[in-house]
Design an enzyme around this catalytic site. Structure first.
Site, short mmCIF file in Angstrom:
data_model
loop_
_atom_site.label_atom_id
_atom_site.label_comp_id
_atom_site.label_asym_id
_atom_site.label_seq_id
_atom_site.Cartn_x
_atom_site.Cartn_y
_atom_site.Cartn_z
N ASP A 21 0.84 -1.20 0.00
CA ASP A 21 0.00 0.00 0.00
C ASP A 21 0.87 1.24 0.00
OD1 ASP A 21 -2.27 -1.52 0.07
OD2 ASP A 21 -2.63 -1.26 2.22
N ASP A 133 -12.26 11.43 5.87
CA ASP A 133 -12.50 10.07 6.37
C ASP A 133 -12.56 9.05 5.23
OD1 ASP A 133 -12.57 10.64 9.01
OD2 ASP A 133 -14.74 10.96 9.10
N ASN A 134 -12.46 9.51 4.01
CA ASN A 134 -12.62 8.62 2.86
C ASN A 134 -11.28 8.14 2.33
OD1 ASN A 134 -15.48 8.87 2.72
ND2 ASN A 134 -15.20 10.91 1.85
N ASP A 296 -11.12 -4.99 6.61
CA ASP A 296 -10.16 -6.10 6.69
C ASP A 296 -9.92 -6.49 8.15
OD1 ASP A 296 -9.94 -5.80 3.97
OD2 ASP A 296 -7.99 -4.80 4.03
#
Length: 341
Positions: A21, A133-134, A296
């Site tokens: 990531d 927050d996205n 996750d």
């Protein structure tokens, strides 16, 4: 009762896309330039190629070991703590620096990762473009897309690890990579009355890979998803309802090969943190917080409960606990030990 968990290595098996990531806080202009929704998961297309370079050049980036399934297996291992290597993970990486980082991070998390390594493609990456927050996720699978059943899963020493497991988990994302690998594992679980879990993972999986998804569905004992995925799944399946509860019921009633286990459906809803499970479990609202961006981790906590043969309500609590811890931290990282009973 609280019988001690006599953990055995390789009890929990996961297979998926190991990705590094690359996350950064970006601005709306950046999202617009690449046609990204603020909150979404997509596969990189040609128009996104420059995105990865620009992200690293323009913004302050952090690198974290990622990939949905791998994250969940790591969290489950963290929740269980001892013994090490309760979690096994299979996936494909490249022979490169990013691949080395993934190997190192898996080892640090005490996960028994067995990667299929190849030279044709570099290790996969996932750009996490954060605004408020996205987070908009753009995955460039690269090596992850090169996983081959005959080159890895079928090898005797690898298949032995599959056979050792009692709980299996694969994110829907892997349906774009190797359906035959998923089916081999799913059928093994079904034939041996073991637990097989699958995640809907993203709206695009429910839409564009629904044939693959529905080939695996008869073997699914635990189906995970969030409300957006559930809604898309319901629409694509012609369920003719937008009610998440109804969609969960209908998903539960889909054909199933192993009749000894009733399918469990676990749908999380973001902002109000409610959760739909069939069979229905009543959950104390105080045990629930916003699971947005922590899917996750929720699954990882839930799997740790399943691996320890706990009741479903306890699995849900473990899921929420893990999600709560992860939400407060960057990437899918976690403190040294869980504080969960």
């Amino acid at each position: 009762g609280t019988t001690a968990f006599l953990g055995v290595p390789n009890l929990l098996f996961g297979m998926g896309n190991p990705l590094l990531d690359i996350s950064a806080v970006v601005d709306k202009d950046f999202l617009d330039k690449y046609g990204l929704k603020p909150n979404d998961q997509i596969l990189a297309e040609d128009k996104h190629k420059a995105l990865f370079e620009e992200l690293v050049k323009k913004f302050k980036v952090e690198y974290h070991a990622g990939g949905a399934t791998q994250n969940s297996i790591k969290i489950a291992q963290w929740m269980i703590q001892e013994p090490h290597k309760v979690g096994t993970f299979f996936g494909c990486i490249g022979n490169d620096k990013f691949g080395e980082i993934l190997k190192q991070k898996a080892e640090e998390a005490h996960v028994d990762a067995h990667y299929y390594e190849q030279d044709k493609e570099p290790t996969g990456t996932c750009a996490a473009c954060i605004t408020g927050d996205n987070r908009s996720l753009v995955a460039n699978l690269a090596a992850a897309n090169c996983y081959k059943k005959d080159k890895h899963l079928d090898l005797e020493e690898n298949w032995k690890l599959v056979e050792k497991a009692k709980v299996y988990y694969i994110a829907g994302f892997f349906l774009t990579v190797s359906l035959e690998s998923i089916l081999k594992v799913a059928k093994h679980a079904s034939e041996n009355n073991k637990l097989f879990g699958l995640n809907l993972s993203a709206p695009f999986i429910c839409q564009f890979f629904k044939d693959n998804l529905m080939q695996v569905m008869p073997y699914v004992d635990v189906l995970f998803g969030n409300e957006t995925e559930a809604a898309t799944f319901g629409k694509e399946q012609g369920f003719e309802t937008k009610d998440i509860k109804e969609i969960a019921k209908k998903a539960q009633a889909l054909p199933k090969v192993n009749k000894k286990r009733q399918r469990i459906v676990v749908f999380t809803q973001g902002k109000d943190g409610t959760i739909m499970t069939f069979p229905v479990i009543e959950i104390d609202p105080k045990d629930i917080v916003d699971t947005n961006g922590a899917g996750d981790a929720f699954v990882g906590g839930f799997l740790s409960g399943l691996a320890q043969e706990q009741q479903l309500d306890q699995c849900v609590k473990a899921g929420h606990y893990a999600a709560n811890v992860i939400i407060r931290r960057a990437g899918c990282t976690f403190p040294e030990k869980p504080d969960f009973k």
